[in-house]
Design an enzyme around this catalytic site. Structure first.
Site, PDB file in Angstrom:
ATOM      1  N   TRP A 104     -26.170 -27.314 -66.332  1.00 17.88           N
ATOM      2  CA  TRP A 104     -25.151 -27.656 -67.058  1.00 17.88           C
ATOM      3  C   TRP A 104     -25.457 -27.009 -68.424  1.00 17.88           C
ATOM      4  O   TRP A 104     -24.845 -26.149 -68.925  1.00 17.88           O
ATOM      5  CB  TRP A 104     -24.426 -28.833 -67.471  1.00 17.88           C
ATOM      6  CG  TRP A 104     -23.804 -29.416 -66.094  1.00 17.88           C
ATOM      7  CD1 TRP A 104     -24.359 -30.248 -65.092  1.00 17.88           C
ATOM      8  CD2 TRP A 104     -22.701 -28.814 -65.432  1.00 17.88           C
ATOM      9  NE1 TRP A 104     -23.509 -30.449 -64.161  1.00 17.88           N
ATOM     10  CE2 TRP A 104     -22.444 -29.508 -64.243  1.00 17.88           C
ATOM     11  CE3 TRP A 104     -21.653 -27.878 -65.729  1.00 17.88           C
ATOM     12  CZ2 TRP A 104     -21.327 -29.364 -63.471  1.00 17.88           C
ATOM     13  CZ3 TRP A 104     -20.882 -27.505 -65.003  1.00 17.88           C
ATOM     14  CH2 TRP A 104     -20.493 -28.301 -63.882  1.00 17.88           C
ATOM     15  N   ASP A 174     -23.883 -32.966 -74.461  1.00 16.58           N
ATOM     16  CA  ASP A 174     -22.990 -32.924 -73.537  1.00 16.58           C
ATOM     17  C   ASP A 174     -23.692 -34.205 -72.638  1.00 16.58           C
ATOM     18  O   ASP A 174     -24.494 -34.210 -71.984  1.00 16.58           O
ATOM     19  CB  ASP A 174     -23.295 -31.798 -72.559  1.00 16.58           C
ATOM     20  CG  ASP A 174     -22.703 -31.844 -71.035  1.00 16.58           C
ATOM     21  OD1 ASP A 174     -21.761 -32.984 -70.753  1.00 16.58           O
ATOM     22  OD2 ASP A 174     -22.362 -30.868 -70.292  1.00 16.58           O
ATOM     23  N   LYS A 198     -16.919 -38.559 -64.397  1.00 17.47           N
ATOM     24  CA  LYS A 198     -18.154 -39.184 -63.918  1.00 17.47           C
ATOM     25  C   LYS A 198     -18.194 -40.674 -63.981  1.00 17.47           C
ATOM     26  O   LYS A 198     -18.547 -41.469 -63.115  1.00 17.47           O
ATOM     27  CB  LYS A 198     -19.311 -38.483 -64.424  1.00 17.47           C
ATOM     28  CG  LYS A 198     -19.415 -36.891 -64.608  1.00 17.47           C
ATOM     29  CD  LYS A 198     -19.540 -36.478 -63.176  1.00 17.47           C
ATOM     30  CE  LYS A 198     -18.973 -34.859 -63.296  1.00 17.47           C
ATOM     31  NZ  LYS A 198     -19.631 -33.787 -63.973  1.00 17.47           N
TER      32      LYS A 198
HETATM   33  C1  LIG Z   1     -19.575 -32.368 -64.516  1.00 20.30           C
HETATM   34  C2  LIG Z   1     -20.360 -31.879 -65.580  1.00 20.30           C
HETATM   35  C3  LIG Z   1     -19.757 -30.839 -66.415  1.00 20.30           C
HETATM   36  C4  LIG Z   1     -18.607 -30.018 -65.837  1.00 20.30           C
HETATM   37  O1  LIG Z   1     -17.512 -30.780 -66.350  1.00 20.30           O
HETATM   38  P1  LIG Z   1     -15.985 -30.370 -66.195  1.00 20.30           P
HETATM   39  O2  LIG Z   1     -15.104 -31.325 -66.818  1.00 20.30           O
HETATM   40  O3  LIG Z   1     -15.819 -30.007 -64.839  1.00 20.30           O
HETATM   41  O4  LIG Z   1     -15.884 -29.108 -66.991  1.00 20.30           O
HETATM   42  C5  LIG Z   1     -20.542 -30.590 -67.584  1.00 20.30           C
HETATM   43  N1  LIG Z   1     -21.551 -31.272 -67.870  1.00 20.30           N
HETATM   44  C6  LIG Z   1     -22.039 -32.058 -67.135  1.00 20.30           C
HETATM   45  C7  LIG Z   1     -23.437 -32.708 -67.609  1.00 20.30           C
HETATM   46  C8  LIG Z   1     -21.343 -32.324 -66.088  1.00 20.30           C
HETATM   47  O5  LIG Z   1     -22.016 -33.655 -65.182  1.00 20.30           O
END
Ligand SMILES: *Cc1c(COP(=O)(O)O)cnc(C)c1O
Length: 363
Positions: A104, A174, A198
């Site tokens: 990511w 993030d 998540k």
């Molecule tokens: C799932 C995830 C993303 C992507 O998220 P989207 O909502 O699909 O854009 C980005 N960073 C992390 C750490 C993730 O687990």
């Protein structure tokens, strides 16, 4: 109810059963309202109450100081990769520092590079992204616009035990796959974002916590939907927010407060769940090989491999027969990944641990 499996999906992921039940119960009519949240104006008094409660619950759980705005946006965490860079990197002469610990982070860097200079302050490629860096390994710029890191790399299963310390440079995180899994000191972050799917709710909502100091750095004359200040001034209601998603975030946060008792308690349960699986790996005599190094092990996504892809397939097929589902590792890394977010019950993890032991014995 009885046909629910243990769903170890990385995202969208398992939600607390009481949340799904409440949403189901109120789907046709919110109590006392006579219409579904799906049919309600985002400016109606009852939706106002929902979004304000969601925000208040998040402020409570994450202990958010008053000088932060909490936003419910769209576009996923992936749009934040761009929005952060467009706002805080584009138009400056400064570089942005990115700590790269997995897939990511790599995607975040790709978008940031479109806007300006990216300094990769650390890259875990050498170890195939199996750990997070020590403070002494970070090559931070003197004048970075911000430092970006991924608190939990969902695909590799690598998590920062504590956020990196970056001095006075704004810290951007993030936190998509470990938000609300443990207490954090949010005052150390200037911008924290997470796709909800998540650990907070369904897909379609992106949570952002942003400090006044960071808002002050955002350019004027930005496209409306990329404008953090506009979104903050309008309390995420400049245009139609993802109303059903916000409703579920409200229910999930209420569950965390009322049923779990807050993030301290959640963190204890999460550590207990993760230890069960890591112990099963460590005690398998090499039958299961964990991907992450000890100190960087994720409490949310546990990743491991078996001797051969054939054996892994057999593991997955047999697990599925036992109602242990969605355990296949991400297509980019293979192996097995058990995502054990807040809503995964201890019983599900216990069952997986026991299955790992029996599978090993019979092979
Ligand atoms: C799932 C995830 C993303 C992507 O998220 P989207 O909502 O699909 O854009 C980005 N960073 C992390 C750490 C993730 O687990």
């Amino acid at each position: 109810m009885t046909d629910r499996v243990y769903n170890f999906s990385a995202g969208p992921a398992v939600l607390p059963v009481p949340v799904l039940e409440e949403a189901q119960k109120n789907l046709l009519s919110l109590p006392g309202v006579g219409m579904s949240v799906l049919e309600s104006s985002h400016r109606s008094p009852h939706f106002t109450e929902i979004i304000e409660t969601a925000e208040a619950n998040l402020r409570n759980l994450l202990n958010v100081p008053d000088n932060y705005s909490l936003l419910f946006l769209q576009g996923g965490a992936s749009l934040q990769f761009s929005m952060i860079a467009i706002n805080f990197l584009g138009g400056t002469e400064k570089p942005a520092d990115y700590i790269l610990t997995g897939s990511w982070g790599k995607k975040a860097i790709k978008e940031a590079k479109r806007e300006g200079t990216v300094n990769v302050a650390w890259d875990g490629a050498d170890g195939n992204y199996n750990r997070v860096p020590e403070a002494s390994e970070l090559k931070l710029s003197d004048d970075a616009a911000y430092v970006h890191f991924t608190s939990n790399e969902t695909i590799q299963g690598v998590e920062f035990p504590v956020e990196p310390s970056v001095g006075d440079t704004p810290l951007v995180c993030d936190s998509s796959s470990d938000i609300l899994s443990r207490p954090i000191d949010i005052a150390k972050y200037d911008l924290l974002y997470a796709g909800a799917q998540k650990n907070m709710g369904p897909s379609g909502v992106t949570f952002v916590a942003i400090s006044d100091r960071m808002l002050g750095k955002a350019p004027e004359q930005m496209h409306a939907l990329l404008d953090y200040n506009l979104m903050a001034e309008n309390k995420s209601l400049y245009n139609t927010p993802p109303t059903f998603g916000v409703y579920l975030v409200m229910l999930v946060t209420k569950w965390l407060i009322e049923e779990i008792g807050g993030l301290e308690q959640m963190s204890v349960i999460n550590k207990q769940k993760a230890s069960m699986l890591y112990d099963a790996i460590d005690e398998s005599g090499g039958f299961y090989k964990g991907h992450a190094q000890l100190k960087s092990r994720s409490n949310m996504n546990v990743t491991w491999t078996l001797e051969t892809p054939e054996l892994e397939k057999e593991f997955l097929d047999e697990a599925k027969k036992q109602g242990l589902c969605e355990l296949k590792g991400h297509r980019s890394v293979g192996g097995i990944r058990a995502s054990i977010y807040n809503a995964m019950p201890v019983e599900g993890v216990t069952k997986l641990r026991d299955f790992m032991a029996t599978f090993k014995e019979s092979h």
